[in-house]
Design a protein around this motif. Sequence first.
Motif, mmCIF file in Angstrom:
data_model
loop_
_atom_site.group_PDB
_atom_site.id
_atom_site.type_symbol
_atom_site.label_atom_id
_atom_site.label_comp_id
_atom_site.label_asym_id
_atom_site.label_seq_id
_atom_site.Cartn_x
_atom_site.Cartn_y
_atom_site.Cartn_z
ATOM 1 N N LEU A 405 1.080 -1.395 0.305
ATOM 2 C CA LEU A 405 0.375 0.055 0.450
ATOM 3 C C LEU A 405 0.728 1.683 0.116
ATOM 4 O O LEU A 405 0.062 2.487 -0.144
ATOM 5 C CB LEU A 405 -1.342 -0.063 1.039
ATOM 6 N N GLU A 406 1.946 1.475 0.297
ATOM 7 C CA GLU A 406 3.104 2.004 -0.274
ATOM 8 C C GLU A 406 3.232 2.397 -1.904
ATOM 9 O O GLU A 406 3.561 3.981 -1.647
ATOM 10 C CB GLU A 406 4.478 1.585 0.521
ATOM 11 N N GLU A 407 2.427 1.986 -2.180
ATOM 12 C CA GLU A 407 2.270 2.272 -3.578
ATOM 13 C C GLU A 407 0.976 2.563 -4.435
ATOM 14 O O GLU A 407 0.479 2.212 -3.399
ATOM 15 C CB GLU A 407 2.984 0.411 -4.757
ATOM 16 N N LEU A 408 1.127 4.003 -4.796
ATOM 17 C CA LEU A 408 -0.344 4.430 -5.160
ATOM 18 C C LEU A 408 -0.952 3.847 -6.034
ATOM 19 O O LEU A 408 -2.601 3.570 -5.929
ATOM 20 C CB LEU A 408 -0.132 5.714 -6.287
ATOM 21 N N SER A 409 -0.657 2.386 -6.553
ATOM 22 C CA SER A 409 -2.451 1.655 -7.272
ATOM 23 C C SER A 409 -2.625 1.015 -6.382
ATOM 24 O O SER A 409 -3.524 0.601 -7.234
ATOM 25 C CB SER A 409 -0.583 1.096 -8.591
ATOM 26 N N ALA A 410 -1.119 0.387 -5.320
ATOM 27 C CA ALA A 410 -2.021 -0.640 -5.079
ATOM 28 C C ALA A 410 -3.345 -0.060 -3.895
ATOM 29 O O ALA A 410 -4.306 -0.264 -3.713
ATOM 30 C CB ALA A 410 -1.450 -1.611 -3.871
ATOM 31 N N GLN A 411 -2.965 1.179 -3.445
ATOM 32 C CA GLN A 411 -3.651 1.901 -2.265
ATOM 33 C C GLN A 411 -5.334 2.221 -3.453
ATOM 34 O O GLN A 411 -6.666 1.692 -2.925
ATOM 35 C CB GLN A 411 -3.581 3.397 -2.451
#
Length: 475
Positions: A405-411
């Motif tokens: 979730l540090e990655e914007l795409s996953a969030q």
Amino acid sequence: RRRWWCCDCGAHPPRACRRCVTLCCVVYGSCRGHTRPLGTDRAGGAANHAPTRREEATRDTVAWTEAARGTTVAQDEMNLTEAVASATTVDPGRPGKMTLEGAYMSERMDELEPSDVEQVEENQVETEPEVVFSMDEYFHGETEHTNNLQMLSAWDFPVWDFSKAKLVRFAASMYHSFGLMEHFQIPIQRFENFYDAVFDTSHDVPYHNFYHFFSVLHTSWLFAWTSGCYKHLKPTELLGMLTGAIGHDADHPGLTNAFLSNTKHPLAMLYNDISVLENHHCATTFKILMKEENNILCNLTDQQWKDTRRVMVAAILNTDMARHFGLLSKFNNMFANRPSKEHFNTEDKRQQVVSMIVHCADISTPIKPWAVSKRFADAVAKEFTLQVHKEESLGMAPTPHMLGLEELSAQAKMEIGFINVFTWAAIETLSLVLSNLQICFDTMDRNKRLWQDMLDSVECSKPKKRVGRTGSGKT
């Protein structure tokens, strides 16, 4: 401090009425093991039943007066413990029954110190009544309350911009808007103490902190206020809804039920892996309420207290996401294709409405305007990431939907999925009963498109893989 009311004259006891007041309160039911005295709203009812007990009360009056003046108070050689022991004897006229003075002294034992006995005998100390809510005094007039309601009526209320003290005053405006402060004679100091105590259970975690506590309180109030459904709920149901909402995540550690169960946490052992956190939040809230200085329910009758507790327990336990689909299914079965006049005609239906309101408020991040929604979403991502780190440090398999979730795409993928699976369906179900929720759907749709745009931009920015030519032998 307790407030005693005379069942004969109805007066908050003046000095001359002190003994009469004590006798009335014991005879007519205020001291049957309860710490809450007889309220003004119950004094009239108690007086109606007085004739049936007047005869036995008269018979005991002489014994009571003599014991109170001579046995339990005036004898300097007897200490408080001895006085209680002598007073709690069995009444020979009523086998198995404690004498009036025994009931009184049992109730008073925790209140008195030995040094106070002489003052009680002489009736020299008058207990000042607690200051209950007065809008003019608390808000210094109508202006602050009106301004509070204006700010609270906005879906983009910026909870982070205010101090805890100011949030408590906003909470008072919410209770006052439903008439709860006056109806239940909530003492101002206890109200502030209760909210301070709930806020103090907040852990240093990104999301499940006092900002979230207040946000759920505010959103629950906003659902009821803007739809007008508060007009169809009883005062105890409104009190239970707001008080349950503020306490719904009290003492939240920033970890999930699954984590606590998988790590054999003491709370999971205590609650047998069933709605572990929700049971704990509910118990914590009532533990706070049971302290006299925090007890905003102090002036409720026994039945009002039971009704309020029932609403609070159900509302808090139904915030468990494991109950989400069952709650929606029951709500649909109860209200779908039913005329609006039947929505609030039973206690069970009103309870379901309150539980659904608090649950929807708990998962309401997607229905808030983007600036508020994104900030809460970022906090959720940070808290989930912290749990993943704990899981990895303990050698546990990380929770799949919390990974990366540090990655914007996953969030963005998580938020879009949450809207599709949980929030949209919940608001759609709630709209079977509540009106004026179109703004929630419009905001969810807008936020969903923003998350999708962010996801698309991230995907477009990724370098494309080069694919070599095959079949011709040429490169």
